[in-house]
Every structure is written in C-alpha cells, then in structure tokens.
Design an enzyme around this catalytic site. Structure first.
Site, short mmCIF file in Angstrom:
data_model
loop_
_atom_site.label_atom_id
_atom_site.label_comp_id
_atom_site.label_asym_id
_atom_site.label_seq_id
_atom_site.Cartn_x
_atom_site.Cartn_y
_atom_site.Cartn_z
N VAL A 1 0.85 -1.20 0.00
CA VAL A 1 0.00 0.00 0.00
C VAL A 1 0.88 1.24 0.00
O VAL A 1 0.66 2.19 -0.76
CB VAL A 1 -0.97 0.00 1.20
CG1 VAL A 1 -1.72 1.31 1.29
CG2 VAL A 1 -1.97 -1.16 1.08
N PRO B 1 11.39 0.31 9.16
CA PRO B 1 12.64 -0.46 9.27
C PRO B 1 12.98 -1.09 7.93
O PRO B 1 12.08 -1.57 7.23
CB PRO B 1 12.29 -1.54 10.31
CG PRO B 1 11.12 -1.00 11.07
CD PRO B 1 10.35 -0.16 10.09
N GLY C 1 11.41 -4.11 6.56
CA GLY C 1 9.99 -4.12 6.21
C GLY C 1 9.69 -3.51 4.84
O GLY C 1 8.52 -3.40 4.46
N ASP D 1 -7.01 1.83 5.17
CA ASP D 1 -7.92 0.78 5.62
C ASP D 1 -8.69 1.16 6.89
O ASP D 1 -9.35 0.31 7.47
CB ASP D 1 -7.14 -0.54 5.83
CG ASP D 1 -8.03 -1.75 5.60
OD1 ASP D 1 -9.10 -1.60 4.96
OD2 ASP D 1 -7.68 -2.85 6.07
#
Lengths: 211, 211
Positions: free
Chosen positions: B38, B58, B61, B121
C-alpha cells in the site's frame, strides 16, 4: 536488454501531476469568500459533501443561486466583506472574488494558520484545484486538467458519464455493504492478512498494467 | 407547477459525497509511514505529483518497490519505526502499517498538529481517500467509490481510459498555453470581466445540464 528489464520492473515516476484525493468534509467548516457564480459552484460542491458552509459576502453581491442557499438556510451568511476573524475554526477556505489584492491577503492568512485554501483563478495561490465531477451515488469521477482547460474537462466528464453503465452507482453500493460485513468479520488485519490484500488494488493496479 | 419550477431552478443538494480535489504537492513534504505494498502505491502517487517523500519504516519491512525508490534516492528513508518528531515539517501524512493502535496514535498526533492524514484501511481515520487515477499528461481522471469498492473503481478507470481519444492530453496542453496567454493579455479580471467568465465553467456546467 537486462538493463531495460530492470528499469521496467517498477513503474517510472512521471511527475507534473496533482495528487487527486476525495476529501471527507462532512460537518467540517468551509468558509467561502464571495457570492458570485464561481462561489455558487464551490458552495454546491461542498454541500454535496455535507460540509457546513459559511459565505462571507455583502448581500448586494450574492447571485441568485447563492441567495437561494442563504434563504433555504443551507449555508450560514455573513453579510459584509471578509475579516480575518472569519478564519477562526475554518477547516478549508475558498475565495472567489474579483479583488486580487484582497485575495492574496486572505491566502497569506490561511497559510499562516495552516488552513487549506483555493483562490479562484489564481493558480499559485491554491493548495488544490477543483475539477469537473460526475456523480452517481457513491461513485464520483473527477476530471482535472491541472488548471489548463476547465471547459475541456467538462466535455470529457460528459463523455465519461455517457459511457458508464446506468447501474454503476447501485453496484458500488452493494460492494460497499459486502466490504463492511467483511470488516466486521475480520476486524484485525494481522489476524487476516488477506483483508489488507483486498484493500490494496488502487494505485498498484493503476500503474502496473499496460496502458 | 409553479412550485416545481421554483424548486428546479437551482441544483438540489445531494449530500453523501466527498469533495474531490487535485492537490498541488510539488515540493511539499509527505511523510509515509510503512513500506509495504500500500505504501508503495502511495509513494508513487506522491512522486508523480513531485512531492518530497520521506518513508519511515525499518529496512527489513521495505517491499521491493519501496526499496527500489530508496536505492534510486527518489525518497528519503528513515530506517526505524515511527517517532512523533517525524511529523515535524510534514505537510501530509500517509500511514500504511498493519498496527491499528500505532496508526490511531499517529492519526491523533496529526490532528493535534493540523496535518492532513490518511490511515490506510481505517476510513474514520482519514481526512481524505485515494481513488483510482488515469493519467495522460495534464489530464487526470480519478474514480472514487467513497471507500465502498476500490476494485470496482479500478475497473471503471480502465473502462474510461479505453474510451478516451488518444490525443486528449496533448489537446489540453494546447488549451493551457492559450489560457496562459490570455492571462498575460488581461491580468486584471475587473478590467476584463469576460476572463472570469471563461474560468467559471466547472461546477456550474456540471450541475446545470441534464444528466
């Protein structure tokens, strides 16, 4: 060849566009300065999105449509020229007056207060532009020319409106109901990573497919 | 009958929509929290609009596309989890992490600081929604379902892209050049009221014509 493949792996940045966003202004205070034809359009846009609209303009300067909104109590009317205190509590400011100096003053005040603002017809004094919007229930389609050709935008919008299936709005409403149920069934995205997947489509699909 | 005519004289307010706006974020600081799929889409949207993007996430990620943007120096990367000081100087904040509690914390901090924000979301924690955008030079067309059916929005966008003339972007570019000339020839709207007339079209035409 290997170089080319590498370059094409991710969408290239194109630049020069705007970030088009659907703003939720329900119950937000929008201040409109001016009461002419441009202001009338802005006011309608805001009312369609359930904003609380205040119009600052001497009564003598209201065009018939804006006067109608005032009479119906669809907007709050301040019957005088703009004063800086009008900005108190405003979440967004839209200026549409034929007074470049006053417009610039209001723009600067908005920037000091971090209030998003649009000065009609003065592109450098706009945090955002309006476009030509087609609406069908929850479906909204906005055509922007990034300030270059608003009339052409309206023509394109009409073309799009004609090409859409008649039941598009209803179909989207039904999908929305399904999604809301899904959200209730799986409220925690970590426990159900697929829900985030369901949500992903927009920007990625937009760019990864061939044009 | 006279009643009906009166009612129909001005467009009726429909409510329930968003205010769709084209944001000028060129050189504005956009903070993206998260580095997944996203976030990758959000980042591309912002780069296409020439924003200065900072990604807080990080390194472990980052998904491949976001990692690519970092490697190309298209974005500034902060290699750790979010900290409140990341908001300093941010003009807009986009959060796309699978951590509802952290997301809500960031949302609240943004509201305290009056920074427009979108928590992916989580519709109630969004000042604005993204939509599915078609782009052709200065022309941008955005399809929003007001959060109800993003995948359907992408389908509609593709349908629209196919139905447009191939040269639409170029035509708008040419019109833009003409308008810029007009602005130079008649810089003072009061001296040339027709110029404001030229500018009016969008919202009024949108609503006054038959659908």
């Amino acid at each position: 060849m290997a170089e080319k493949t590498k370059t094409n792996k991710f969408p290239e940045v194109r630049g020069g566009g705007s970030l088009i966003l659907a703003w939720r202004i329900k119950d937000k205070k929008v201040l409109v300065v001016g009461g002419g034809e441009v202001a009338a359009g802005r006011i309608l846009n805001c009312l369609d999105a359930d904003a609380k609209v205040t119009v600052v303009c001497p009564a003598s300067g209201l065009n018939p449509e804006v006067a109608h909104r005032v009479e119906c109590a669809q907007v709050t009317h301040v019957d005088r020229l703009f004063e800086p205190t009008d900005l108190d509590g405003a979440d967004m400011v839209l200026v549409a007056i034929d007074d470049p100096a006053a417009s610039t003053t209001i723009w600067k005040l908005c920037k000091e207060r971090r209030i998003p603002a649009n000065i009609a017809d003065v592109p450098p004094e706009c945090d955002f532009y309006f476009g030509s919007v087609h609406r069908d229930g929850p479906l909204q389609i906005m055509v922007s020319t990034n300030g270059k050709g608003p009339r052409l935008a309206a023509i394109i919008r009409r073309h799009i409106a004609k090409s859409l299936p008649k039941n598009a709005g209803n179909a989207i409403e039904a999908i929305g109901t399904l999604r809301a149920k899904l959200r209730k069934m799986a409220p925690d995205p970590e426990a159900s990573p697929k829900r985030m997947g369901w949500y992903v489509p927009l920007t990625m699909e937009t760019r990864l497919e061939p044009r």
